[in-house]
Design a protein around this motif. Structure first.
Motif, PDB file in Angstrom:
ATOM      1  N   MET B   1       0.843  -1.193   0.000  1.00 28.70           N
ATOM      2  CA  MET B   1       0.000   0.000   0.000  1.00 28.70           C
ATOM      3  C   MET B   1       0.883   1.251   0.000  1.00 28.70           C
ATOM      4  N   ALA B   2       0.883   1.946  -1.075  1.00 23.56           N
ATOM      5  CA  ALA B   2       1.665   3.180  -1.135  1.00 23.56           C
ATOM      6  C   ALA B   2       0.801   4.317  -0.612  1.00 23.56           C
ATOM      7  N   VAL B   3       1.335   5.026   0.345  1.00 17.47           N
ATOM      8  CA  VAL B   3       0.551   6.108   0.919  1.00 17.47           C
ATOM      9  C   VAL B   3       1.182   7.442   0.533  1.00 17.47           C
ATOM     10  N   ALA B   4       0.401   8.242  -0.113  1.00 12.55           N
ATOM     11  CA  ALA B   4       0.907   9.540  -0.540  1.00 12.55           C
ATOM     12  C   ALA B   4       1.130  10.433   0.673  1.00 12.55           C
ATOM     13  N   ARG B   5       2.229  11.083   0.748  1.00 16.53           N
ATOM     14  CA  ARG B   5       2.492  11.975   1.868  1.00 16.53           C
ATOM     15  C   ARG B   5       2.591  13.397   1.340  1.00 16.53           C
ATOM     16  N   VAL B   6       2.094  14.289   2.114  1.00 12.37           N
ATOM     17  CA  VAL B   6       2.060  15.677   1.686  1.00 12.37           C
ATOM     18  C   VAL B   6       2.935  16.492   2.639  1.00 12.37           C
ATOM     19  N   ARG B   7       3.971  17.070   2.101  1.00 14.03           N
ATOM     20  CA  ARG B   7       4.866  17.851   2.967  1.00 14.03           C
ATOM     21  C   ARG B   7       4.297  19.249   3.132  1.00 14.03           C
ATOM     22  N   SER B   8       4.366  19.751   4.343  1.00 19.81           N
ATOM     23  CA  SER B   8       3.883  21.105   4.549  1.00 19.81           C
ATOM     24  C   SER B   8       4.999  21.958   5.135  1.00 19.81           C
ATOM     25  N   ALA B   9       4.855  23.250   4.972  1.00 19.48           N
ATOM     26  CA  ALA B   9       5.849  24.194   5.495  1.00 19.48           C
ATOM     27  C   ALA B   9       5.910  24.086   7.019  1.00 19.48           C
ATOM     28  N   ALA B  10       4.750  23.884   7.626  1.00 21.79           N
ATOM     29  CA  ALA B  10       4.703  23.789   9.089  1.00 21.79           C
ATOM     30  C   ALA B  10       5.514  22.584   9.566  1.00 21.79           C
ATOM     31  N   SER B  11       5.357  21.486   8.824  1.00 18.92           N
ATOM     32  CA  SER B  11       6.095  20.273   9.160  1.00 18.92           C
ATOM     33  C   SER B  11       7.598  20.501   9.058  1.00 18.92           C
ATOM     34  N   GLY B  45      -0.045  15.052   8.283  1.00 19.90           N
ATOM     35  CA  GLY B  45      -1.038  16.128   8.183  1.00 19.90           C
ATOM     36  C   GLY B  45      -2.383  15.521   7.874  1.00 19.90           C
ATOM     37  N   ARG B  46      -3.384  16.338   7.917  1.00 14.78           N
ATOM     38  CA  ARG B  46      -4.743  15.855   7.726  1.00 14.78           C
ATOM     39  C   ARG B  46      -4.956  15.252   6.340  1.00 14.78           C
ATOM     40  N   ARG B  47      -4.085  15.657   5.408  1.00 17.88           N
ATOM     41  CA  ARG B  47      -4.291  15.167   4.042  1.00 17.88           C
ATOM     42  C   ARG B  47      -3.619  13.828   3.781  1.00 17.88           C
ATOM     43  N   ASP B  48      -2.910  13.325   4.789  1.00 17.72           N
ATOM     44  CA  ASP B  48      -2.321  11.995   4.621  1.00 17.72           C
ATOM     45  C   ASP B  48      -3.403  10.929   4.743  1.00 17.72           C
ATOM     46  N   GLU B  49      -3.361   9.961   3.855  1.00 17.06           N
ATOM     47  CA  GLU B  49      -4.383   8.915   3.841  1.00 17.06           C
ATOM     48  C   GLU B  49      -4.495   8.204   5.202  1.00 17.06           C
ATOM     49  N   TYR B  50      -3.355   7.979   5.832  1.00 17.71           N
ATOM     50  CA  TYR B  50      -3.358   7.214   7.084  1.00 17.71           C
ATOM     51  C   TYR B  50      -3.926   8.041   8.246  1.00 17.71           C
ATOM     52  N   ALA B 139       4.153   4.854   6.519  1.00 19.05           N
ATOM     53  CA  ALA B 139       4.992   5.696   7.368  1.00 19.05           C
ATOM     54  C   ALA B 139       4.273   5.993   8.686  1.00 19.05           C
ATOM     55  N   ARG B 140       5.046   5.987   9.766  1.00 20.61           N
ATOM     56  CA  ARG B 140       4.509   6.289  11.105  1.00 20.61           C
ATOM     57  C   ARG B 140       5.401   7.351  11.737  1.00 20.61           C
ATOM     58  N   PRO B 141       5.261   8.583  11.272  1.00 20.11           N
ATOM     59  CA  PRO B 141       6.192   9.644  11.671  1.00 20.11           C
ATOM     60  C   PRO B 141       6.233   9.905  13.177  1.00 20.11           C
ATOM     61  N   LEU B 142       5.093   9.761  13.866  1.00 22.64           N
ATOM     62  CA  LEU B 142       5.092  10.047  15.300  1.00 22.64           C
ATOM     63  C   LEU B 142       5.969   9.055  16.065  1.00 22.64           C
ATOM     64  N   ALA B 143       6.085   7.841  15.507  1.00 22.20           N
ATOM     65  CA  ALA B 143       6.949   6.843  16.142  1.00 22.20           C
ATOM     66  C   ALA B 143       8.420   7.208  15.917  1.00 22.20           C
ATOM     67  N   ALA B 144       8.734   7.680  14.717  1.00 20.33           N
ATOM     68  CA  ALA B 144      10.113   8.111  14.438  1.00 20.33           C
ATOM     69  C   ALA B 144      10.455   9.332  15.285  1.00 20.33           C
ATOM     70  N   LEU B 145       9.491  10.230  15.434  1.00 17.32           N
ATOM     71  CA  LEU B 145       9.687  11.408  16.285  1.00 17.32           C
ATOM     72  C   LEU B 145      10.011  10.963  17.716  1.00 17.32           C
ATOM     73  N   ASN B 146       9.294   9.936  18.153  1.00 19.10           N
ATOM     74  CA  ASN B 146       9.533   9.394  19.489  1.00 19.10           C
ATOM     75  C   ASN B 146      10.953   8.843  19.610  1.00 19.10           C
ATOM     76  N   SER B 147      11.355   8.004  18.656  1.00 20.68           N
ATOM     77  CA  SER B 147      12.705   7.413  18.716  1.00 20.68           C
ATOM     78  C   SER B 147      13.782   8.492  18.707  1.00 20.68           C
TER      79      SER B 147
END
Lengths: 251, 429
Positions: B1-11, B45-50, B139-147
């Motif tokens: 499952m490919a999940v499109a990710r949307v980069r934002s300036a805030a991120s 972000g809210r626009r991420d499928e996951y 992708a599970r960015p909050l987990a990477a942020l945690n690590s």
């Protein structure tokens, strides 16, 4: 004593009258039977008395030992001594039969200002009463009515009745879906509960249940009214001739 | 499952502002690697499928939204009557004075904050490793942020049958606390271990737990996520199972503004089982999300997902559950059920069950339902003299039974049922 006077009931959602002036008095300690063709309003009467949603009482009254049943919530009617043995007992997955019975018994005791039964006392009573109805420990452990056969469900209704010791018992087609042996067992359970202080209203299509539970009075219901009242012989007449003759005579 | 990710300036700005904690050669390296992963994927972000059904804004913002402290009155703490080794974290910091000694037969326990300076090879092989594996295919960015940013947590290695459960107790003391905890647990072959967690204790709480389970080992995890109404929580549980393992996790969630519990489980050895269950009760401003990803990559493994949510007064529930059966994972037995009981018309339950199967001899089933309390059952109970509120509470408990049955230990299950009854009595009594 249950006194029903001029009871008119319609379906809440549509303008359809079901009961059109029921008059019926069941004296304390007596067994009354109501017979009648399909659609005559027998089951509606039992539901309205026990407080089920979906019906609107447009006129009349129903009083049990001085208490206005129609003003009470279903649980208050139960605490007042009314019991309905359902035609189709409800399956409740996830609620153990024993938990169900104990919750009900203690809720009623509490409502009447009595002490709750201890777990030990409750267990003793329920085991004895279950054994008389051939309900084994396994059935008590299972979720309420889940996976029960038709006969087991009806026996479970009678067990609840035995545990709750109501003053007024309504049996709504308790014989439906039962073979002869199961019907005998249920009837024995009911007969064991007959007493001077307890009344019964037995709703049935057929005479055969009344062979086992002998009524004091038999009523014929048709088109939302009691149209004829008599002794046990009235049930035999129905059995032999059907409803047509009786209805032709009274309507 | 490919999940499109949307980069934002805030991120981008948030990531650029991250300062990694110092302390310990191997940990510094692991944090750096995690930051690299995070930078590559960006924050959600809210626009991420996951994250379509759960808004991550408050979870990824630089600062937490303050949360009032919750007075639990005379309610007993979770697992109070269970014989356990208790480790307390207050606002995400280990509280040695409030904790038991880190000593338990068959179990080695090291505080993460102390581990960096020591070369604990098993921890080094685990920290951030399962998390990194869990970043694909989703992708599970909050987990990477945690690590990348966690400074506290526990490292636990179990070599035999643990004498008693280890209980992590999270306390909330400051209204603006932002806690990041990272736990690693390694079960050696044949080990048997129970982890209890209760809390959460912070305005914002991000935990990652990595569990490696070797041949024949059993891991039990029972968690309660407390009733602090305003808290926000994101948890990740990563597990990797060898052969003949047992993995069982159960979470009870009551209230909280926002909860996202992710479980990522890989079955890599034959004949293992993984059961993941949750019971959540939300009343009012409540958003609860269970996101599960189970990968079958071995033969004859069994996985079960059982999630139940009771929602009222605008509460929202989300379930995203996936079973991926890889080629060769024959005789897989996968089961997934997600159900919600909607107590009024205001609440919402969103479910996304997914099966992806590449083996041809497997048994997989899934189901998802939403419904109200059964009126017929309610009337039946009332006709027996049970008051309406009691009858409703009984039917709510009945609805949750299947999830609670996943707890094997009778005393712990009893504790959970007591908690549930307490909640129902307060909320529905």
């Amino acid at each position: 004593m249950l006194e029903i006077k001029n009871l008119h009931v319609k379906l809440e959602e549509e303008d359809k009258a079901i009961l059109k002036g029921v008059d019926l008095t069941v004296e304390t300690g007596k067994v009354h039977a109501i017979m009648g063709p399909n659609g005559s309003g027998k089951s509606t009467l039992s539901y309205v008395l026990s407080g089920r949603d979906g019906y609107e009482v447009t006129a009349g009254s129903a009083v049990l030992d001085g208490q206005d049943l129609l003003a009470l919530e279903p649980e208050e009617r139960a605490a007042a001594g009314l019991f309905l043995a359902f035609q189709y007992p409800v399956e409740i997955p996830g609620v153990g039969n024993m938990t169900f019975l104990r919750t009900a018994v203690n809720a009623q005791r509490k409502a009447r200002g009595e002490d709750e039964l201890s777990a030990g006392d409750f267990l003793k009573v329920v085991r004895a009463k279950a054994a008389a109805l051939k309900i084994d420990a396994e059935m008590l452990k299972r979720p309420v009515n889940v996976g029960f056969s038709g006969g087991e469900k009806k026996r479970n209704e009678i067990l609840q009745m035995a545990m709750l010791e109501p003053k007024m018992c309504i049996l709504d087609e308790t014989d439906s879906g039962l073979d002869v042996d199961a019907m005998k067992l249920v009837a024995e359970g009911v007969n064991a509960l007959r007493s001077e202080g307890r009344s019964f209203l037995v709703i049935t299509h057929y005479q055969r249940l009344l062979d086992h539970i002998t009524p004091d009075v038999v009523h014929i219901m048709a088109d939302g009214r009691i149209v004829k009242t008599g002794g046990p012989e009235l049930a035999l007449e129905v059995e032999q001739n059907g409803y047509t003759d009786i209805l032709a005579e009274v309507l | 499952m490919a999940v499109a990710r949307v980069r934002s300036a805030a991120s981008e700005a948030r990531l650029a502002g991250l300062v990694l904690p110092q302390g310990g050669a191997w940990l510094t390296a692991a944090r750096g690697a995690a930051l690299d992963r995070l930078t590559a994927m960006g924050l959600p972000g809210r626009r991420d499928e996951y994250w379509r059904y759960t808004d991550p804004t408050t979870l990824v913002a630089a600062d937490p939204v303050p949360a009032a402290l919750y007075d639990r009155g005379d309610e007993a703490p979770a697992f109070d009557a269970i014989d356990r080794l208790t480790l307390v974290f207050t606002d995400g910091v280990f509280d040695a004075a409030a904790s038991d000694d880190l000593s338990l037969t068959g179990v080695e326990i090291v505080r993460l904050a102390d581990a960096g300076a020591r070369d604990i090879h098993w921890a080094r092989e685990l920290y951030g490793v399962l998390e990194a594996r869990g970043q694909s295919p989703v992708a599970r960015p909050l987990a990477a942020l945690n690590s990348a940013t966690a400074t506290d947590g526990v490292l636990i290695r179990v070599t035999g049958k643990a004498a008693k459960p280890v209980s992590l107790v999270y306390r909330h003391a400051a209204t603006s606390s932002d806690a990041v905890l990272h736990h690693c647990i390694k079960l050696e072959p044949g080990a048997d271990f129970t982890l209890l967690e209760s809390g959460p204790g912070a305005a914002r709480f991000n935990t990652v737990t990595e569990v490696e389970i070797a041949d024949g080992a059993a891991f039990h995890h029972i968690r309660t996520q407390g009733r602090d109404h305003e808290r926000r929580v994101a948890t990740h549980l990563f597990a990797r199972l060898d052969a003949n393992c047992r993995f069982k996790t159960f979470t009870l969630t009551a209230n909280g503004v926002l909860t996202r519990n992710e479980a990522v489980v890989e079955l890599l050895g034959d004949d293992s089982i993984a059961h993941i269950a949750g019971a959540a009760m939300g009343d009012g401003g409540f958003h609860h999300d269970d996101t599960v990803f189970i990968t079958h990559d071995a033969e004859r493994c069994e996985s079960r997902q059982v999630f139940k949510k009771v929602l009222r007064h605008g509460a929202q529930g989300v379930f995203q559950g996936k079973i991926l059966v890889k080629q060769g994972a024959q005789k897989t037995d996968g089961y997934q059920i997600s159900q919600s009981l909607l107590l009024d018309d205001d609440c919402q339950f969103l479910a996304k069950p997914e099966l992806e199967i590449y083996a041809d001899d497997v048994k997989c089933s899934h189901g998802s339902t939403s419904g109200a309390i059964d009126d017929t059952a309610l009337f039946y109970l009332r006709s027996r003299g049970v008051p309406e509120k009691t009858a409703q509470a009984l039917l709510v408990q009945a609805f949750l039974v299947e999830a609670i049955e996943e707890i094997e230990d009778a005393a712990i299950a009893e504790d959970i049922r007591d908690r549930l009854q307490g909640w129902l009595a307060r909320r529905m009594g």
